[in-house]
Scaffold this motif. Structure first.
Motif, PDB file in Angstrom:
ATOM      1  N   THR A 216      -4.263 -74.307  -5.031  1.00 31.35           N
ATOM      2  CA  THR A 216      -5.885 -73.871  -4.987  1.00 31.35           C
ATOM      3  C   THR A 216      -6.057 -73.105  -3.443  1.00 31.35           C
ATOM      4  OG1 THR A 216      -6.561 -75.985  -6.299  1.00 31.35           O
ATOM      5  CG2 THR A 216      -8.213 -74.747  -5.189  1.00 31.35           C
ATOM      6  N   ILE A 217      -5.596 -73.736  -2.605  1.00 32.31           N
ATOM      7  CA  ILE A 217      -5.992 -72.883  -1.537  1.00 32.31           C
ATOM      8  C   ILE A 217      -5.368 -71.657  -1.614  1.00 32.31           C
ATOM      9  CG2 ILE A 217      -5.464 -72.926   1.307  1.00 32.31           C
ATOM     10  CD1 ILE A 217      -5.343 -75.889   0.990  1.00 32.31           C
ATOM     11  N   ALA A 218      -4.042 -71.340  -1.808  1.00 29.71           N
ATOM     12  CA  ALA A 218      -3.509 -69.972  -2.198  1.00 29.71           C
ATOM     13  C   ALA A 218      -4.280 -69.183  -2.937  1.00 29.71           C
ATOM     14  CB  ALA A 218      -1.886 -70.185  -2.413  1.00 29.71           C
ATOM     15  N   LEU A 235     -11.094 -73.936   4.126  1.00 29.93           N
ATOM     16  CA  LEU A 235      -9.669 -73.374   4.448  1.00 29.93           C
ATOM     17  C   LEU A 235      -9.414 -72.056   3.785  1.00 29.93           C
ATOM     18  CD1 LEU A 235      -7.538 -76.576   3.363  1.00 29.93           C
ATOM     19  CD2 LEU A 235      -7.984 -75.782   5.759  1.00 29.93           C
ATOM     20  N   THR A 236      -8.615 -71.227   4.468  1.00 27.19           N
ATOM     21  CA  THR A 236      -8.288 -69.813   3.995  1.00 27.19           C
ATOM     22  C   THR A 236      -7.010 -70.049   3.493  1.00 27.19           C
ATOM     23  OG1 THR A 236      -7.754 -69.310   6.083  1.00 27.19           O
ATOM     24  CG2 THR A 236      -9.786 -68.789   5.493  1.00 27.19           C
ATOM     25  N   PRO A 237      -6.479 -68.977   2.551  1.00 24.97           N
ATOM     26  CA  PRO A 237      -5.177 -68.958   1.770  1.00 24.97           C
ATOM     27  C   PRO A 237      -3.782 -69.139   2.722  1.00 24.97           C
ATOM     28  CG  PRO A 237      -6.394 -67.263   0.991  1.00 24.97           C
ATOM     29  CD  PRO A 237      -7.427 -67.790   2.073  1.00 24.97           C
ATOM     30  N   ASP A 238      -4.126 -68.500   4.085  1.00 28.19           N
ATOM     31  CA  ASP A 238      -3.017 -68.882   4.703  1.00 28.19           C
ATOM     32  C   ASP A 238      -2.569 -70.404   5.373  1.00 28.19           C
ATOM     33  OD1 ASP A 238      -5.144 -69.076   6.597  1.00 28.19           O
ATOM     34  OD2 ASP A 238      -4.672 -67.355   7.992  1.00 28.19           O
ATOM     35  N   ALA A 239      -3.533 -71.315   4.854  1.00 29.03           N
ATOM     36  CA  ALA A 239      -3.279 -72.471   5.440  1.00 29.03           C
ATOM     37  C   ALA A 239      -2.610 -73.309   4.160  1.00 29.03           C
ATOM     38  CB  ALA A 239      -4.701 -73.362   5.619  1.00 29.03           C
ATOM     39  N   ALA A 240      -2.443 -72.617   2.977  1.00 29.85           N
ATOM     40  CA  ALA A 240      -1.601 -73.270   1.957  1.00 29.85           C
ATOM     41  C   ALA A 240      -0.290 -73.908   2.292  1.00 29.85           C
ATOM     42  CB  ALA A 240      -1.371 -72.295   0.904  1.00 29.85           C
ATOM     43  N   GLU A 243       1.461 -78.167   6.167  1.00 35.33           N
ATOM     44  CA  GLU A 243       1.175 -79.777   5.626  1.00 35.33           C
ATOM     45  C   GLU A 243       0.326 -80.701   6.474  1.00 35.33           C
ATOM     46  OE1 GLU A 243       5.282 -81.017   5.289  1.00 35.33           O
ATOM     47  OE2 GLU A 243       5.866 -79.527   3.949  1.00 35.33           O
ATOM     48  N   ASP A 244       0.422 -80.260   7.897  1.00 32.04           N
ATOM     49  CA  ASP A 244      -0.493 -81.254   8.449  1.00 32.04           C
ATOM     50  C   ASP A 244      -1.831 -81.014   8.151  1.00 32.04           C
ATOM     51  OD1 ASP A 244       1.443 -82.252  10.071  1.00 32.04           O
ATOM     52  OD2 ASP A 244       1.098 -80.454  11.668  1.00 32.04           O
ATOM     53  N   LEU A 245      -2.488 -79.854   7.842  1.00 33.02           N
ATOM     54  CA  LEU A 245      -3.777 -79.611   7.275  1.00 33.02           C
ATOM     55  C   LEU A 245      -3.999 -80.144   5.754  1.00 33.02           C
ATOM     56  CD1 LEU A 245      -5.028 -76.090   8.075  1.00 33.02           C
ATOM     57  CD2 LEU A 245      -6.020 -78.137   9.014  1.00 33.02           C
ATOM     58  N   LEU A 246      -2.987 -80.266   5.241  1.00 33.75           N
ATOM     59  CA  LEU A 246      -3.065 -80.764   3.768  1.00 33.75           C
ATOM     60  C   LEU A 246      -3.075 -82.344   3.957  1.00 33.75           C
ATOM     61  CD1 LEU A 246      -0.914 -78.656   1.388  1.00 33.75           C
ATOM     62  CD2 LEU A 246      -3.079 -78.455   1.767  1.00 33.75           C
ATOM     63  N   LYS A 248      -4.436 -83.900   6.226  1.00 30.13           N
ATOM     64  CA  LYS A 248      -5.805 -84.204   6.862  1.00 30.13           C
ATOM     65  C   LYS A 248      -6.841 -84.234   5.640  1.00 30.13           C
ATOM     66  CE  LYS A 248      -9.099 -82.750  10.591  1.00 30.13           C
ATOM     67  NZ  LYS A 248      -9.210 -81.864  11.833  1.00 30.13           N
ATOM     68  N   ALA A 249      -6.672 -83.192   4.803  1.00 33.44           N
ATOM     69  CA  ALA A 249      -7.539 -82.578   3.765  1.00 33.44           C
ATOM     70  C   ALA A 249      -7.698 -84.328   2.982  1.00 33.44           C
ATOM     71  CB  ALA A 249      -6.943 -81.655   3.013  1.00 33.44           C
ATOM     72  N   TYR A 250      -6.531 -84.645   2.488  1.00 33.20           N
ATOM     73  CA  TYR A 250      -6.653 -85.782   1.761  1.00 33.20           C
ATOM     74  C   TYR A 250      -6.625 -87.044   2.266  1.00 33.20           C
ATOM     75  CZ  TYR A 250      -5.764 -83.209  -2.429  1.00 33.20           C
ATOM     76  OH  TYR A 250      -6.007 -82.281  -3.584  1.00 33.20           O
ATOM     77  N   PHE A 251      -6.196 -87.142   3.547  1.00 36.46           N
ATOM     78  CA  PHE A 251      -6.334 -88.703   4.209  1.00 36.46           C
ATOM     79  C   PHE A 251      -7.181 -88.776   5.345  1.00 36.46           C
ATOM     80  CE2 PHE A 251      -2.216 -88.089   1.958  1.00 36.46           C
ATOM     81  CZ  PHE A 251      -2.484 -89.151   1.063  1.00 36.46           C
ATOM     82  N   GLY A 252      -7.885 -87.669   5.842  1.00 37.44           N
ATOM     83  CA  GLY A 252      -8.687 -87.717   6.990  1.00 37.44           C
ATOM     84  C   GLY A 252      -7.879 -87.894   8.260  1.00 37.44           C
TER      85      GLY A 252
END
Length: 253
Positions: A216-218, A235-240, A243-246, A248-252
């Motif tokens: 989705t991010i991409a 998030l912008t597409p370059d964050a796809a 892994e650290d951001l993902l 954080k996205a799901y587990f905070g």
């Protein structure tokens, strides 16, 4: 680069800057329990925006509130500058907002062709129906091939194409999709998202809720992360590939 959700509601915009869909301070409660907690975001004209997050984050509740299917306890929803907060779902559709729901909700006993024509119920005018139908059939050739077949005999991916085609026949300004890849094979997912790319290219704004975060991010112009009813990241597409951001996205964390 990721950003955090601003605390204030969206500021007034000029006509030139006006988003197609604008959500300000949206809150949803179920029996007094908050599910969506004052979120604000916008979808520009011809833009694709994603909403991701873990189960129970408030993604589907947000879409249902935008469609008028559940009551909002606070906040405002504007479509092309018009306040549609609190309208009944049929009036929301006629205002130019359409939803492809999770699970597709096609009518299995009806033909593919008749399922498609149900999308005309929410259409604002009758002009150009034949042309729009041809565009949908060109976008999803399988619907032309199986037009007389019972929709219940289609595969999951074909049913998703039917659900999207039906929504497009309402000629929406904003097309919303709730988990369009759910239960589909990788090939079917590619077909669906290639079609959505074509829809975007035609100028329709898209808001998509998805579990596939990286995908989705991409795909989207930008993606908002919901966690516990709040937007925590943008998030912008370059964050796809981050892994650290993902995580954080799901587990905070």
């Amino acid at each position: 680069m990721p950003t955090t959700q601003p605390e204030s509601a969206l500021a007034p915009t000029t006509q030139q800057e006006q988003p197609m869909l604008e959500v300000a301070g949206l809150e949803v409660r179920y029996s007094g329990v908050p599910a969506v907690k004052g979120i604000s975001f916008a979808v520009g004209r011809g833009e694709t925006v994603g909403l991701i997050g873990p189960n129970g984050a408030g993604k589907s509740s947000t879409l249902q509130a935008l469609m008028g299917a559940v009551r909002t306890s606070a906040g405002a929803v504007r479509l092309a500058g018009r306040d549609i907060t609190g309208l009944a779902p049929e009036n929301v559709i006629r205002s130019g907002l359409a939803l492809v729901p999770e699970g597709r909700h096609i009518f299995g006993d009806l033909s593919v062709r008749n399922n498609l024509r149900l999308g005309l119920v929410g259409r604002r005018d009758r002009a150009g129906i034949d042309e729009d139908l041809e565009q949908v059939l060109d976008l999803f050739p399988i619907l032309r091939e199986f037009g007389g077949r019972s929709a219940g005999l289609l595969s999951g991916g074909q049913q998703q194409q039917l659900a999207i085609g039906r929504a497009l026949l309402a000629r929406p300004d904003v097309l919303m999709l709730d988990e369009p890849s759910l239960g589909l094979s990788p090939t079917a997912v590619d077909t669906v998202f290639e079609a959505l790319e074509a829809v975007r290219a035609q100028g329709t704004s898209i808001l998509v809720v998805e579990q596939r975060a990286e995908f989705t991010i991409a795909f989207a112009d930008r993606t908002y992360v919901l966690h516990d009813g709040r937007i925590t990241l943008e998030l912008t597409p370059d964050a796809a590939q981050d892994e650290d951001l993902l995580t954080k996205a799901y587990f905070g964390s």
